[in-house]
Design a protein around this motif. Structure first.
Motif, short mmCIF file in Angstrom:
data_model
loop_
_atom_site.label_atom_id
_atom_site.label_comp_id
_atom_site.label_asym_id
_atom_site.label_seq_id
_atom_site.Cartn_x
_atom_site.Cartn_y
_atom_site.Cartn_z
N ARG A 62 0.83 -1.21 0.00
CA ARG A 62 0.00 0.00 0.00
C ARG A 62 0.87 1.27 0.00
NH1 ARG A 62 -2.35 -3.74 3.15
NH2 ARG A 62 -4.54 -4.29 2.79
N GLU A 63 2.02 1.16 0.62
CA GLU A 63 2.94 2.30 0.65
C GLU A 63 3.59 2.51 -0.72
OE1 GLU A 63 6.83 3.79 3.27
OE2 GLU A 63 5.88 1.83 3.65
N ILE A 64 3.83 1.41 -1.43
CA ILE A 64 4.48 1.50 -2.75
C ILE A 64 3.48 1.91 -3.82
CG2 ILE A 64 5.70 0.17 -4.52
CD1 ILE A 64 6.66 -1.67 -2.20
N PHE A 65 2.30 1.27 -3.78
CA PHE A 65 1.27 1.52 -4.79
C PHE A 65 0.08 2.19 -4.09
CE2 PHE A 65 3.59 -2.31 -5.97
CZ PHE A 65 4.03 -1.98 -7.25
N ALA A 66 -0.06 3.45 -4.30
CA ALA A 66 -1.15 4.20 -3.68
C ALA A 66 -2.05 4.72 -4.79
CB ALA A 66 -0.62 5.34 -2.83
N PRO A 67 -3.00 3.90 -5.27
CA PRO A 67 -3.85 4.34 -6.39
C PRO A 67 -4.73 5.52 -5.99
CG PRO A 67 -4.70 2.31 -5.43
CD PRO A 67 -3.37 2.57 -4.78
N PRO A 68 -5.01 6.39 -6.94
CA PRO A 68 -5.87 7.54 -6.64
C PRO A 68 -7.28 7.09 -6.29
CG PRO A 68 -5.56 7.31 -9.00
CD PRO A 68 -4.64 6.33 -8.35
N ARG A 69 -7.90 7.77 -5.35
CA ARG A 69 -9.27 7.45 -4.98
C ARG A 69 -10.20 8.41 -5.73
NH1 ARG A 69 -10.14 2.78 -3.85
NH2 ARG A 69 -12.14 3.43 -3.02
N ASN A 70 -10.48 8.06 -6.97
CA ASN A 70 -11.35 8.89 -7.79
C ASN A 70 -12.78 8.84 -7.27
OD1 ASN A 70 -9.13 9.26 -9.35
ND2 ASN A 70 -9.73 7.79 -10.93
N GLU A 71 -13.53 9.86 -7.61
CA GLU A 71 -14.96 9.83 -7.32
C GLU A 71 -15.62 8.74 -8.15
OE1 GLU A 71 -16.72 11.60 -5.10
OE2 GLU A 71 -14.82 12.41 -4.37
N ALA A 72 -16.54 8.02 -7.56
CA ALA A 72 -17.24 6.96 -8.28
C ALA A 72 -18.04 7.57 -9.42
CB ALA A 72 -18.15 6.19 -7.33
N ALA A 73 -18.16 6.80 -10.52
CA ALA A 73 -18.97 7.25 -11.65
C ALA A 73 -20.42 7.37 -11.22
CB ALA A 73 -18.83 6.25 -12.80
N ALA A 108 -12.27 -2.10 -2.75
CA ALA A 108 -11.89 -1.23 -1.63
C ALA A 108 -10.45 -0.74 -1.75
CB ALA A 108 -12.07 -1.98 -0.31
N ALA A 109 -9.66 -1.41 -2.59
CA ALA A 109 -8.23 -1.09 -2.67
C ALA A 109 -7.86 -0.26 -3.89
CB ALA A 109 -7.42 -2.38 -2.66
N ALA A 110 -8.80 -0.07 -4.81
CA ALA A 110 -8.51 0.67 -6.04
C ALA A 110 -9.78 1.41 -6.47
CB ALA A 110 -8.05 -0.28 -7.13
N PRO A 111 -9.65 2.40 -7.32
CA PRO A 111 -10.84 3.15 -7.75
C PRO A 111 -11.86 2.26 -8.45
CG PRO A 111 -8.83 4.34 -8.32
CD PRO A 111 -8.40 2.99 -7.86
N PRO A 112 -13.08 2.17 -7.96
CA PRO A 112 -14.08 1.31 -8.61
C PRO A 112 -14.32 1.61 -10.09
CG PRO A 112 -14.81 1.91 -6.41
CD PRO A 112 -13.58 2.71 -6.68
N PRO A 113 -14.18 2.88 -10.56
CA PRO A 113 -14.37 3.11 -12.00
C PRO A 113 -13.36 2.38 -12.89
CG PRO A 113 -14.59 5.18 -10.80
CD PRO A 113 -14.07 4.17 -9.82
N TRP A 114 -12.30 1.83 -12.30
CA TRP A 114 -11.36 1.04 -13.09
C TRP A 114 -11.98 -0.27 -13.57
CZ3 TRP A 114 -5.99 0.84 -10.15
CH2 TRP A 114 -5.38 2.11 -10.21
N PHE A 115 -13.07 -0.71 -12.94
CA PHE A 115 -13.49 -2.10 -13.08
C PHE A 115 -14.86 -2.28 -13.72
CE2 PHE A 115 -10.70 -1.83 -9.34
CZ PHE A 115 -9.68 -2.67 -9.76
N GLU A 116 -14.99 -3.43 -14.37
CA GLU A 116 -16.26 -3.92 -14.85
C GLU A 116 -16.37 -5.37 -14.38
OE1 GLU A 116 -18.43 -4.63 -19.21
OE2 GLU A 116 -17.10 -2.92 -18.87
#
Length: 821
Positions: free
Chosen positions: A530-541, A680-688
């Motif tokens: 989590r310290e190495i990879f801190a993905p942005p927490r974008n607003e959900a679509a 919970a660990a990455a921006p949900p808009p990344w996923f389908e």
């Protein structure tokens, strides 16, 4: 990070499921072994090795100059990333020589935590093209294990210009399987065990459904294939005669399958391939002898074949008469007696040998036993050990066990093992009377070996002074170590002497220091992922969206008439893609159309991508690594990654998003808890997420249509039965699973029963997921409309998940399962 074009010496790489297999490999010429630990390896049924055994195992291998590779070749879920990081540090400290890895996220994690620990791309990464090799190289991978389905002609296309060579070479060192079991499905793309039993092959729990019997259902009727029932069970690979050509093509590692096999198998295969590789390196003509082939067949074989080395041959790859071990063909029964069979044996048969009879039935109930007595060409068996009523003249006979051969193979690794080759060491000896004698070692490839000094000072010799010959005699006794004495120079001042015991002690101390210097002292990071990879927490679509994958024009029309905004098309004939694009463009709904690439792209198949591009869709559904590279140059096309990219954790997802994909489909290997961890660990808009589908189980180079509905060997002469017939495979419980061929003539077997994750919709929506996919298969326009409307109601909140599941069960003749979530 990219790696240089380093060319290691060719190696024979052997499997090791336990300590006996390790000894068998080392004693019979393996240059390297690969093995697994209790977690994160694709052969969980192997005995594997414990964390406590790891240092001893690595030290044992290195003592004999053998490299130790760890199979770390499964997908890693979000909740396992901390444990995976700890494993990386453990393996780094143990001095293993490389990791064999499938998961893209794990590769990226290793680059930060253990940056000097070499990574090899597992065959589970499904690398089938030069573009896939480039993808791996950009990840920092040092070697690629290619898919088994590549031919010699296709391997030739992996060559690129090499600044250090006058001839083109592959962009990375290549490793190929040369012997052992062939999976019928592309490694990393088989979802059969997951679909039928929640036992993922991508997690090391393959249930070997490909070795089960199936019936061929053609246009609704069972096709009589005689005694051919094992329609998905390939013969075993034996490419021993292809070694010289593979060396020419830049292959540096020749891999033997079999971490679940016995040590006798490891010994037998290593012996045969060691001879072949040595002959090829010395440019001597060599072909496997009849005795070699017998040894390979006897230790484990479902029939030996060159696999896909010479391209596809759909009449030979799968014999379909058995799915279990056979061995050498011994002949056919000439006569059946009361307690004997008469046979003109084609291989030696002796007392105690094991044989099995191929009666054309289920191999789980086959007849077999050990020979009890021999009279001429009559072979007797102990009373009641066989049901002779089930045997008949003409039945095939196979030799399955040879105790004499087994004993010989066991002897090859049961005693003292000598190193196959030794590391030469140069010594420099210096000193003068009254001072300690100093011995320094020069070991090629090893820097900064500390010298050693005697604890007893040198004395002036009255008789028998130390000479160069005497020093060589005592300091060069390296015994069963990896080392041998090369050059020795001495600058002793005057005629001096030192006790023999002290010379021996100096030698032992020197070996200890050389061993220590050869051990890797690689850096590692204590940071967490989590310290190495801190993905942005974008607003959900805003809002949820239903996307639809269609396999017919009628389904596309049904989607358009119901207002679906994102339509994926996956046609068997991609030449029809332009018609689908025109149909969508002709509707005033504002829908976007994405065209799916094939699951597999080999060298020379970029034409499929060009057809997709020419159709001018809104976007492309990317299913293989080569497509990522190709479509990165077209900024007009939106890019979505499909399930076949095996995204199972936020680090993998972030890498593909960084490659320009707008979003990725969550791997089908995840259950609901693991999906929620990912969201919970990455921006949900990344996923389908695919909420409804017939799970694609096997995806194969093996063409069932050509193999059993034609006499053709390939698409060039099979007559294209896939275009004339609807085919299913009926399993042992009576389910008829639909079979489809794609544009590359690769087959996909789909689960007969659709699955739905509708009951988890509210949980997923609350977790921020916004893109939910429904995949159609054989539904008519009317059936497609019912499915679409049901899921539109689910997303609109007018119908609950349980209610939808019950409704679909009523509509479907086969029902609907709750699925792998």
């Amino acid at each position: 990070m990219t790696t240089p074009l380093l060319r290691p010496a060719p190696e024979l790489l052997a499997p090791a499921g336990d300590w006996e297999c390790v000894r068998a490999a080392v004693a019979n010429g393996a240059d390297a072994i690969y093995f697994g630990l209790p977690r994160f390896n694709a052969r969980l049924r192997a005995n594997n090795f414990t964390e406590e055994e790891l240092p001893e195992l690595v030290a044992f291998c290195h003592r004999f100059g053998v490299k130790a590779y760890v199979a770390f070749n499964t997908l890693v879920f979000t909740g396992e990333l901390d444990a995976a990081a700890d494993y990386l540090r453990l393996l780094n400290r143990a001095g293993v020589d490389a990791l064999i890895v499938q998961d893209v996220g794990l590769i990226r994690l290793a680059a930060h935590i253990t940056p000097e620990l070499p990574i090899h791309a597992s065959t589970q990464m499904t690398i089938t093209s030069p573009e896939g090799v480039t993808f791996a190289r950009e990840l920092g991978i040092e070697r690629v294990v290619l898919a088994r389905e590549l031919s010699l002609r296709e391997l030739k296309k992996f060559a690129v210009e090499d600044p250090d060579s006058t001839v083109p070479r592959p962009a990375l060192p290549l490793e190929v399987f040369v012997h052992g079991a062939l999976c019928v499905a592309y490694s990393g793309q088989c979802l059969t065990s997951e679909s039928l039993g929640q036992r993922s092959a991508n997690r090391g729990e393959c249930a070997q459904a490909c070795r089960m019997p199936y019936e061929l259902v053609v246009d609704g009727a069972i096709r009589d294939l005689g005694d051919r029932r094992y329609l998905l069970s390939p013969q075993d690979l034996a490419a021993v005669n292809e070694i010289p050509r593979l060396l020419e093509l830049g292959v540096v590692s020749f891999k033997i399958e079999g971490r679940l096999k016995a040590p006798e198998y490891v010994a037998a295969v290593c012996q045969v391939y060691r001879k072949a590789i040595d002959a090829a390196l010395e440019q001597r003509a060599h072909e496997a002898t009849a005795a070699d082939r017998y040894q390979l067949e006897m230790t484990f074989s479902r029939g030996l074949y060159s696999g896909w080395m010479h391209g596809v041959n759909h009449q030979e790859l799968v014999s379909a008469r058995f799915g279990k071990k056979r061995g050498p063909f011994a002949g056919r029964i000439a006569m059946v007696g009361r307690d004997f069979i008469e046979l003109n044996a084609e291989v030696p048969l002796n007392l105690g040998d094991g044989i099995v009879f191929d009666t054309g039935g289920d191999t789980n109930n086959e007849q077999g036993g050990r020979i009890y007595q021999i009279k001429g060409n009559r072979f007797f068996f102990q009373h009641r050990h066989l049901d002779f009523d089930r045997l008949k003249p003409g039945d095939r006979v196979w030799k399955t066990d040879d105790p004499a051969l087994e004993k010989r193979l066991q002897q090859s690794f049961s005693g003292k093992i000598e190193p196959r080759r030794r590391q030469p060491i140069a010594l420099r000896v210096s000193g003068r009377a009254g001072e300690p004698m100093r011995v320094e070692a020069i070991v090629p490839g090893t820097a900064d070996v500390p010298g050693v000094s005697s604890t007893i000072p040198l004395q002036v010799a009255r008789t028998a002074p130390l000479t160069t010959e005497k020093l060589r005699e005592h300091l060069g006794r390296f015994g069963d170590t990896l080392y041998e004495l090369g050059e020795l120079t001495q600058t002793l001042e005057g005629e001096l002497i030192l006790p023999i015991g002290e010379l021996n002690r100096l030698r032992r101390e020197l070996v200890f220091k050389i061993d220590a210097a050869r051990q890797s002292h690689r850096p590692e990071s204590p940071k967490g992922w989590r310290e190495i990879f801190a993905p942005p927490r974008n607003e959900a679509a805003a809002g949820t969206e239903l996307t639809l994958l269609c396999r017919t024009m009628e389904q596309v029309d049904a989607a358009l008439s119901r207002g679906v905004k994102t339509i994926y098309t996956d046609f068997e004939d991609i030449r029809r893609y332009k018609d689908a694009v025109a149909l969508v463009r002709g509707h005033a709904t504002g829908a976007s159309i994405f065209l799916a690439t094939p699951r597999i792209q080999k060298a020379g198949e970029e034409g499929f991508f060009k057809l997709i591009e020419k159709a001018a869709p809104d976007g492309v559904l990317i299913r293989n690594l080569g497509a990522i590279d190709y479509f990165s140059n077209n900024g007009a096309l939106r890019r979505h990654g499909d399930f076949s990219l095996n995204v199972a954790n936020p680090i993998s997802a972030g890498h593909f998003i960084g490659k320009g994909l707008d979003r990725v489909t969550i791997s089908y290997d995840l259950n609901i808890e693991q999906v929620l961890d990912l969201l919970a660990a990455a921006p949900p808009p990344w996923f389908e997420l695919t909420l409804h589908q017939h799970m694609p189980m096997f995806h194969m180079e093996h063409c069932v249509f050509a193999a059993f509905l034609s006499k053709g060997t390939s698409a060039l002469d099979c007559g294209r039965p896939c275009e004339k017939h609807r085919v299913s495979l009926r399993d042992r419980v009576g389910m008829e699973h639909p079979l489809r061929a794609d544009v590359g003539c690769r087959n996909t077997l789909f689960n007969a029963v659709p699955q739905t994750g509708a009951r988890f919709f509210s949980m997923l929506e609350n977790a921020g997921l916004r893109y939910f996919r429904v995949e159609l298969l054989e539904e008519s326009a009317a059936q497609a409309g019912e499915v679409i409307e049901a899921y539109q109601a689910l997303l609109a909140g007018t119908q609950g998940g349980e209610e939808l599941w019950r409704k679909l069960r009523v509509q479907s003749q086969l029902g609907v399962t709750r699925g792998t979530l």
